[in-house]
Scaffold this active site. Sequence first.
Site, PDB file in Angstrom:
ATOM      1  N   HIS A  22       2.876  -2.075   3.065  1.00  0.00           N
ATOM      2  CA  HIS A  22       1.902  -0.984   3.182  1.00  0.00           C
ATOM      3  C   HIS A  22       1.158  -0.776   1.859  1.00  0.00           C
ATOM      4  CE1 HIS A  22       0.455   2.938   4.760  1.00  0.00           C
ATOM      5  NE2 HIS A  22       0.494   3.276   3.475  1.00  0.00           N
ATOM      6  N   GLU A  23       1.915  -0.652   0.792  1.00  0.00           N
ATOM      7  CA  GLU A  23       1.284  -0.390  -0.506  1.00  0.00           C
ATOM      8  C   GLU A  23       0.498  -1.602  -0.999  1.00  0.00           C
ATOM      9  OE1 GLU A  23       1.073   2.525  -1.554  1.00  0.00           O
ATOM     10  OE2 GLU A  23       2.549   3.372  -0.170  1.00  0.00           O
ATOM     11  N   HIS A  26      -3.048  -1.302   0.225  1.00  0.00           N
ATOM     12  CA  HIS A  26      -3.876  -0.460  -0.644  1.00  0.00           C
ATOM     13  C   HIS A  26      -4.244  -1.206  -1.927  1.00  0.00           C
ATOM     14  CE1 HIS A  26      -3.349   2.999   1.880  1.00  0.00           C
ATOM     15  NE2 HIS A  26      -2.058   3.124   1.642  1.00  0.00           N
TER      16      HIS A  26
END
Length: 456
Positions: A22-23, A26
């Site tokens: 997920h990170e 980003h």
Amino acid sequence: MTGFVGSLISFIVAISVLVAIHEFGHFWVARKLGVKVLRFSIGFGMPLYKKVFGKDQTEFTISAIPLGGYVKMLDEREAPVAEEDLSRTFNRQALWKRSAILFAGPAFNFLFAIFAYWVVFVLGVPGMKPVVGDIEPDSIAAQSGLQTGDELLMVADKAVQTWEMTSLVMLESVLDRRQIEIMVRDTAGQQKSVPMDFQAADDVLDKGGLLHNLGITPARPTVPAIIDKTVAGGAAESAGLQSGDEIMEANGEPISHWFEWVDVVRNHPQQTMTIRLKRADDILSLSITPDAVDEEEGAVGRIGAYVRPPTQDDNPYRVIVRYNPASAFSNALTKTWDMSVLTLQSLWGMLTGRASIENISGPISIAQYAGYSAQAGLSSFMKFLAIVSISLGVLNLLPVPILDGGHLLYNGIEWITGKPLSEAAQEQGFRIGILLLVMLMGIAFYNDLSRVLGSG
């Protein structure tokens, strides 16, 4: 203890992998769009590992609390920024760039789910054929005309090969409150269509499981009552039961299969029973007193013993669903979409009262599921990761301040009004978001503790 440690390790591995993915979404999109990233952290709290890399000297850390993570980008709202770096701050980026960076985290969760399901479908998904065992009288299943021995072939125009596939399609229909047609093959080999009406089915999503609440017990192979292993400190170990023991009688009544033995044990909490068993070539008699465990229907007996699982040849209901790589990718896309929609429908069902909030799981249950799936093999663990990854993606896109979806909501308001929300309004929104998350986690922890304490 081994089970607890295994579940804990599996949980940490699962959450760390999914948070990192997920990170990284980003991080990767931010870098591609020219934003300077200061820190990429897996977990919160005290750093256990730290490394600086790249021309921007980005700090990568693994921290002590593995329940999340974050990517810290250069932003004037958080600290003064050197003039030469102003163009690389997050807050100065065009609205579409900021939105793309925010959306990238959940998007990478969905991409990982597609990959995980692809691996699962290539390796093969073990399951149980959707053959009906017992039907509860006056239940929805009985009213529909399902009968013992029926094999479900299609549910709501979707082909099903396992009970898991069947349950997911039925769940969609329950949440949509619609009547469906089920194509079955009866014990005579004849195909027929039976209707199942979910329009007034108000309690099928309560605690207990969908199939159970519909009145369906899946057909199971006849499994001999042979002990595979005992739980340390349990009644079975205290009574002297050993691996390989076959239960033949209990209180003078013959035991023909494992589930009959389970029923006897459940019906005798804290009651001493005399059992006869076969151990190698010997016939022995033992006394055993099942522990009492509180469940919804009252106290039931439990001895802490596992059944020796049948081999594949001994289980006519076992099936493995496998696809070639191209078909696996297509099915992975469809599965990820279906599970994403189903997650949203389930959340909406809980908000509207159609589904019980007891279905919400917290970290304790997730850790247990992680441990079970890891023990079951790579395919099961990858399927678990896919489901949790989809849940993370969907939850993070909800329009709740503090989540990615909340930030995207703020961006949408800015796009419509031509100016960002005031800092005061955003701060108020963040407080509401934190309150909602605390309430959600409170429900999840309560459900977890109820399950643990209720199961003894």
